[in-house]
Scaffold this motif. Structure first.
Motif, PDB file in Angstrom:
ATOM      1  N   PRO A   8       0.837  -1.219   0.000  1.00  0.00           N
ATOM      2  CA  PRO A   8       0.000   0.000   0.000  1.00  0.00           C
ATOM      3  C   PRO A   8       0.865   1.259   0.000  1.00  0.00           C
ATOM      4  O   PRO A   8       0.973   1.951   1.019  1.00  0.00           O
ATOM      5  CB  PRO A   8      -0.800  -0.141   1.299  1.00  0.00           C
ATOM      6  CG  PRO A   8       0.105  -0.904   2.210  1.00  0.00           C
ATOM      7  CD  PRO A   8       0.854  -1.865   1.321  1.00  0.00           C
ATOM      8  N   ASN A   9       1.483   1.570  -1.136  1.00  0.00           N
ATOM      9  CA  ASN A   9       2.261   2.805  -1.207  1.00  0.00           C
ATOM     10  C   ASN A   9       1.491   3.934  -1.890  1.00  0.00           C
ATOM     11  O   ASN A   9       2.047   4.996  -2.148  1.00  0.00           O
ATOM     12  CB  ASN A   9       3.601   2.583  -1.918  1.00  0.00           C
ATOM     13  CG  ASN A   9       3.495   2.403  -3.416  1.00  0.00           C
ATOM     14  OD1 ASN A   9       2.804   1.493  -3.888  1.00  0.00           O
ATOM     15  ND2 ASN A   9       4.174   3.232  -4.190  1.00  0.00           N
ATOM     16  N   VAL A  10       0.182   3.705  -2.150  1.00  0.00           N
ATOM     17  CA  VAL A  10      -0.668   4.762  -2.701  1.00  0.00           C
ATOM     18  C   VAL A  10      -1.961   4.834  -1.898  1.00  0.00           C
ATOM     19  O   VAL A  10      -2.402   3.854  -1.291  1.00  0.00           O
ATOM     20  CB  VAL A  10      -1.005   4.509  -4.193  1.00  0.00           C
ATOM     21  CG1 VAL A  10       0.257   4.373  -5.010  1.00  0.00           C
ATOM     22  CG2 VAL A  10      -1.875   3.271  -4.359  1.00  0.00           C
ATOM     23  N   GLN A  13      -4.286   4.429   2.596  1.00  0.00           N
ATOM     24  CA  GLN A  13      -3.713   3.275   3.299  1.00  0.00           C
ATOM     25  C   GLN A  13      -2.189   3.251   3.262  1.00  0.00           C
ATOM     26  O   GLN A  13      -1.568   2.346   3.835  1.00  0.00           O
ATOM     27  CB  GLN A  13      -4.261   1.967   2.716  1.00  0.00           C
ATOM     28  CG  GLN A  13      -3.920   1.708   1.272  1.00  0.00           C
ATOM     29  CD  GLN A  13      -4.961   2.248   0.306  1.00  0.00           C
ATOM     30  OE1 GLN A  13      -5.750   3.125   0.654  1.00  0.00           O
ATOM     31  NE2 GLN A  13      -4.984   1.715  -0.909  1.00  0.00           N
ATOM     32  N   ALA A  14      -1.573   4.225   2.597  1.00  0.00           N
ATOM     33  CA  ALA A  14      -0.112   4.252   2.465  1.00  0.00           C
ATOM     34  C   ALA A  14       0.515   4.802   3.745  1.00  0.00           C
ATOM     35  O   ALA A  14       0.901   5.972   3.824  1.00  0.00           O
ATOM     36  CB  ALA A  14       0.302   5.084   1.260  1.00  0.00           C
ATOM     37  N   THR A  15       0.616   3.946   4.758  1.00  0.00           N
ATOM     38  CA  THR A  15       1.215   4.323   6.032  1.00  0.00           C
ATOM     39  C   THR A  15       2.352   3.363   6.358  1.00  0.00           C
ATOM     40  O   THR A  15       2.404   2.238   5.848  1.00  0.00           O
ATOM     41  CB  THR A  15       0.189   4.272   7.167  1.00  0.00           C
ATOM     42  OG1 THR A  15      -0.222   2.908   7.371  1.00  0.00           O
ATOM     43  CG2 THR A  15      -1.035   5.129   6.848  1.00  0.00           C
ATOM     44  N   VAL A  16       3.249   3.809   7.210  1.00  0.00           N
ATOM     45  CA  VAL A  16       4.355   2.955   7.640  1.00  0.00           C
ATOM     46  C   VAL A  16       3.823   1.688   8.295  1.00  0.00           C
ATOM     47  O   VAL A  16       4.324   0.583   8.059  1.00  0.00           O
ATOM     48  CB  VAL A  16       5.278   3.723   8.612  1.00  0.00           C
ATOM     49  CG1 VAL A  16       6.341   2.787   9.188  1.00  0.00           C
ATOM     50  CG2 VAL A  16       5.936   4.894   7.915  1.00  0.00           C
ATOM     51  N   TYR A  64      -2.066  10.579  -3.448  1.00  0.00           N
ATOM     52  CA  TYR A  64      -1.153  10.394  -2.312  1.00  0.00           C
ATOM     53  C   TYR A  64      -0.299   9.175  -2.596  1.00  0.00           C
ATOM     54  O   TYR A  64      -0.783   8.046  -2.555  1.00  0.00           O
ATOM     55  CB  TYR A  64      -1.965  10.183  -1.030  1.00  0.00           C
ATOM     56  CG  TYR A  64      -1.155  10.147   0.242  1.00  0.00           C
ATOM     57  CD1 TYR A  64      -1.039  11.285   1.039  1.00  0.00           C
ATOM     58  CD2 TYR A  64      -0.509   8.988   0.648  1.00  0.00           C
ATOM     59  CE1 TYR A  64      -0.299  11.262   2.215  1.00  0.00           C
ATOM     60  CE2 TYR A  64       0.244   8.950   1.816  1.00  0.00           C
ATOM     61  CZ  TYR A  64       0.340  10.092   2.594  1.00  0.00           C
ATOM     62  OH  TYR A  64       1.066  10.056   3.761  1.00  0.00           O
ATOM     63  N   VAL A  65       0.979   9.420  -2.908  1.00  0.00           N
ATOM     64  CA  VAL A  65       1.849   8.322  -3.351  1.00  0.00           C
ATOM     65  C   VAL A  65       3.208   8.422  -2.675  1.00  0.00           C
ATOM     66  O   VAL A  65       3.873   9.461  -2.748  1.00  0.00           O
ATOM     67  CB  VAL A  65       2.041   8.335  -4.889  1.00  0.00           C
ATOM     68  CG1 VAL A  65       2.901   7.159  -5.330  1.00  0.00           C
ATOM     69  CG2 VAL A  65       0.693   8.316  -5.601  1.00  0.00           C
TER      70      VAL A  65
END
Length: 310
Positions: A8-10, A13-16, A64-65
């Motif tokens: 999930p890098n976009v 949901q793109a969280t650490v 958001y990427v």
């Protein structure tokens, strides 16, 4: 059939936390690969329509990427064995030497686990933002890949071409792998010719159209390889899919439903169909469906679908 999951890098949901959870759990559960996506902007008024959506706009998740290669660098540090790939990295947003060095760095840091999925892009807006001409992409791609392979293999690199120049230089280190695995995305005939020309590992596609479209492409790839006398044992097809689980999907609508939309069993039938088409590596991408917001669900659904790949 090998099985991978897109990280999930976009999107929201793109969280650490989500990236870490999916990466660690995927490796623990025995999945073969983890992947990231490249996008550099979300144009308000796109010059090039996005072919997947009816109105030509990009999914809002692309607003958001996190950077595809930087996420893989992070994941390489928290995993040990699982392969790490890009589907796909738009090569022209870099120079050949910079992208070659970034992949080598990832390969060294991950101890030889990198898969390079490359494409030439399609968005005029992203080309404009990267200060790269949109024309002559195929010719530029040939020179780009030629240089990257030289950087990965030659002790001294010396190149003076139409688009790029490198003075005689030592460019080290070399990859941990004998040569980084390279797969090309895209459906143009030139893509398949480029795979043959440079002896690349294979083709990486996305199941975003109907079955007839995908089958035609894969059939064309196989025919192209036959004519080029390419070693079939070394050539592979990777297919990125977008599982959308609908628990109450009626089996009677099986012939009309979109690929990879339906119940677990129906999507299992789709996986078997890809197997009969000769797909050796399947990737589950949940970033654009509701499941993608729940990392626990991503892993559990992937485990259920993976049993159909055996």
């Amino acid at each position: 059939m090998k099985v991978g999951i897109t990280l999930p890098n976009v999107g929201p949901q793109a969280t650490v936390e989500n990236i870490s959870y999916i990466a660690r759990r995927a490796e623990h559960e025995g999945f073969d690969s983890l992947w990231t996506i490249r996008r550099i902007l979300w144009p308000i008024e796109p010059q090039t329509p996005y072919l997947v959506t009816s109105d030509g706009s990009l999914p809002k998740e692309y607003q958001y990427v996190l950077d595809a290669l930087d996420v893989l660098a992070y994941v390489s540090a928290i995993t040990n064995n699982i392969s790490l790939g890009t589907h796909v990295e738009d090569m022209f947003f870099f120079t050949p030497i910079i992208l070659a060095k970034r992949f080598v760095t990832l390969d060294v840091l991950s101890n030889g686990r990198i898969i390079s999925g490359l494409g030439i892009g399609w968005s005029k807006d992203e080309y404009q933002a990267s200060n790269i001409p949109f024309n002559n992409r195929a010719e530029r791609a040939d020179e780009f890949i030629f240089i990257m392979k030289k950087i990965w293999t030659d002790n001294v690199v010396n190149h003076k071409g139409k688009y790029y120049t490198i003075p005689p230089s030592r460019i080290d280190p070399k990859p941990i792998q004998n040569n980084i695995r390279v797969y090309l995305g895209g459906a143009a005939p030139g893509t398949f010719a480029r795979i043959r020309k440079f002896g690349l590992s294979g083709w990486i596609g996305a199941l975003v159209g109907g079955w007839e479209y995908v089958e035609k492409i894969i059939e064309g790839i196989r025919l192209s390889n036959d004519n080029g006398n390419k070693d079939h044992n070394k050539f592979q097809v990777i297919m990125v899919t977008f599982p959308n689980i609908i628990d109450n999907q009626s089996s009677s609508s099986n012939n009309e439903r979109a690929p990879f939309t339906g119940t677990i069993d129906q999507i299992g039938e789709d996986i078997n169909r890809l197997k009969t088409m000769g797909v050796e590596h399947i990737v589950f991408n949940y970033n654009f469906v509701p499941i993608g917001k729940d990392p626990l669900k991503v892993i559990e659904v992937s485990k259920e679908l993976a049993r159909f790949t055996k």
